[in-house]
Design an enzyme around this catalytic site. Structure first.
Site, PDB file in Angstrom:
ATOM      1  N   ASP A  57       0.857  -1.180   0.000  1.00 36.65           N
ATOM      2  CA  ASP A  57       0.000   0.000   0.000  1.00 36.65           C
ATOM      3  C   ASP A  57       0.892   1.228   0.000  1.00 36.65           C
ATOM      4  OD1 ASP A  57      -1.751   2.243   0.970  1.00 36.65           O
ATOM      5  OD2 ASP A  57      -3.227   0.628   1.083  1.00 36.65           O
ATOM      6  N   ASP A  94       4.684   1.988  -4.409  1.00 32.32           N
ATOM      7  CA  ASP A  94       3.741   2.087  -5.512  1.00 32.32           C
ATOM      8  C   ASP A  94       3.514   0.685  -6.059  1.00 32.32           C
ATOM      9  OD1 ASP A  94       2.355   3.597  -7.772  1.00 32.32           O
ATOM     10  OD2 ASP A  94       3.874   2.441  -8.855  1.00 32.32           O
ATOM     11  N   ASP A 136      -6.920  -4.515  -4.816  1.00 28.64           N
ATOM     12  CA  ASP A 136      -7.966  -3.666  -4.228  1.00 28.64           C
ATOM     13  C   ASP A 136      -7.487  -2.218  -4.262  1.00 28.64           C
ATOM     14  OD1 ASP A 136     -10.271  -2.891  -2.951  1.00 28.64           O
ATOM     15  OD2 ASP A 136      -9.575  -3.440  -0.938  1.00 28.64           O
TER      16      ASP A 136
END
Length: 508
Positions: free
Chosen positions: A314, A348, A370
């Site tokens: 994340d 990233d 997600d």
């Protein structure tokens, strides 16, 4: 005061003007993107308007023949007032009126024209102090360019994380007031109207200082119409604006104004994203999760005891910190960050996938994607053939991917363009969808290489998903089927952004 000291203060003022000018562009561009979407359009309009207004101000400076010092100081004070209040005004106009676009244009023109006016004035003031014009122009423009670089770095690396958008605007406005005060003090023996100008310095400094001290209340005032429920958390990270609201038993997460989940029905989304692909993996040991910093996907993965390692990627440490420590999130994710064999990487997702693929990184049995919807160009790469190609390389033998791909109802072209892009990289794809009351119909993709994997006979404990219900998720009624011909998304042609924004705009 010596001429050299005056020159130094003028040069320092030039640097401050440049720092403030570039940060105002970034503040207005960021606010506009946050509120209106389409980052390329918003930044293009913002920069274009600023640059043209610089030209207008520079042209007007040729008519200033007298009282250059007084006009420069007055310009700085007006810039400090307009620039310092820019973020608050734009947020307020967007939430409380229909004049956001008009207000943005007016604020840009005022700030830009005055900045364009004062740069030539500073050069002429320098010339009045030092006779070598070539040296003074070169040196002053050097301070201007260096200041722009410093401002461009300060905004994302320091100001935005520390103060947020609105606080940054107030702080930068105070820098303009400081520049005005420096020139007033340097030329205190030769400037007319000093009492009025000093009064302006004090009044605007007090206004901006008071606004900065009460920035939390001003943010609530500006944002209160954006959300139906009470705001319980507001946080600006270098990457996004995080807002959490609460009404009775309903906790909602918003990123940059877009709803990410409602605690009343998020289990439908996360069960569909996680279990549909997970139950099709025979030997589920290594899992990659891209996004999901709230920990809700992790909660579902905790139902598979065979998992030996989960890698969660994340970009935003602020999001995973909330997933670990913010009590409403910890309750929802059942403390998943502390109970699973988990590795958290703040990178990233595209760079991570590219690096792992180039190194021949260890294959994953399950990859769950997600990530945020592709509402602006910086996110388009996460829906491109290149990205999906990297993920395909990271799938192990018998591996399966589950991806959230947006709404086939509200953003039909966007959803089916994602499916087509996945197929373009030699993946087999099965589209499926689920109804999430707070979102509406939401679409996913089940992707794999080679032979279609068979599901396990049983599901782990769930609130919504059952074997019969899962079978129905792969059935699309006519209004959710592909309605138009679509193109794949590549790095050089991010068609997904156009599809997504145009489709959603048609419902507003």
């Amino acid at each position: 005061m010596s001429n050299n000291a005056k020159l130094f203060l003028l040069a320092l003022s030039m640097g401050l003007v440049a720092i403030c000018g570039i940060i105002y562009q970034l503040v207005v561009g960021t606010v506009s993107t946050y509120l209106a979407g389409n980052s390329t359009l918003q930044y293009s309009v913002t920069i274009g308007l600023f640059m043209s207004s610089y030209g207008v101000g520079s042209f007007l400076s040729s008519f200033v023949q007298k009282r250059m010092l007084e006009i420069f100081v007055l310009s700085e004070l007006i810039i400090g007032l307009f620039g310092g209040t820019a973020a608050f005004v734009l947020f307020y106009l967007y939430g409380h009126s229909e004049f956001f676009q008009a207000g943005r244009v007016i604020w840009i023109l005022v700030i830009g024209a005055l900045i364009g006016l004062e740069v030539p004035l500073l050069i002429r003031l320098t010339d009045a102090v030092r006779e070598n014009l070539r040296w003074s122009v070169g040196q002053m423009m050097g301070f201007d360019y260096i200041g722009a670089l410093i401002g461009g770095l300060l905004f994302p690396l320091m100001f935005l994380p520390l103060f947020g958008l609105m606080g940054t605007s107030f702080v930068v406005g105070l820098l303009n007031v400081l520049a005005a005060a420096l020139v007033l003090w340097a030329f205190r023996h030769t400037m007319a109207g000093q009492k009025a100008l000093w009064a302006g310095v004090v009044c605007i400094a007090l206004l901006l200082g008071a606004s900065m001290s009460g920035v939390d209340r001003l943010e609530i005032l500006a944002e209160e119409n954006f959300y139906e429920d009470r705001i319980v958390l507001r946080q600006q990270t270098p990457y996004q604006r995080i807002v959490v609201t609460k009404h009775r038993d309903d906790t909602r997460l918003y990123l940059d104004g877009s709803l990410q989940f409602s605690s009343r029905d998020e289990y439908r989304y996360h069960e569909a994203l996680t279990h549909v692909p997970a139950r099709r993996v025979k030997n589920l040991e290594r899992v990659l999760v891209l996004g999901g910093g709230d920990g809700l996907v992790l909660r579902e993965l905790a139902k598979y005891p065979s998992i030996k390692k989960i890698t969660l990627v994340d970009l935003d440490p602020g999001m995973t910190h909330l997933g670990k420590t913010f009590p409403p999130f910890v309750t929802l994710n059942q403390n998943a960050f502390e109970t699973l064999p988990l590795e958290v990487l703040h990178e990233d997702a595209f760079s991570f996938a590219a690096n792992q693929a180039s190194k021949g990184g260890k294959a994953f049995d399950l990859i769950l994607v997600d990530l945020p919807d592709p509402h602006h160009e910086s996110l388009a790469k996460l829906y491109s053939t290149a990205f999906y190609g990297f993920l395909s390389q990271l799938l192990g033998e018998g591996g399966v991917m589950g991806l959230q791909l947006g709404s086939p109802f509200f953003a039909n072209r966007s959803y089916w363009a994602n499916i087509k892009t996945l197929e373009q990289v030699a993946l087999q794809v099965q589209p499926y969808h689920v109804n999430v009351p707070s979102f509406g119909e939401w679409g996913f993709g089940l992707a794999f290489k080679g032979v279609k994997p068979n599901p396990r006979a049983e599901l782990p404990p769930t609130q919504f998903l059952t074997v019969p219900i899962e079978q129905g998720l792969f059935v699309f009624p006519p209004d959710l089927m592909r309605q138009h011909e679509v193109e794949t998304t590549t790095l050089t042609r991010p068609r997904i952004v156009d599809y997504f924004n145009e489709d959603w705009r048609s419902w507003n």
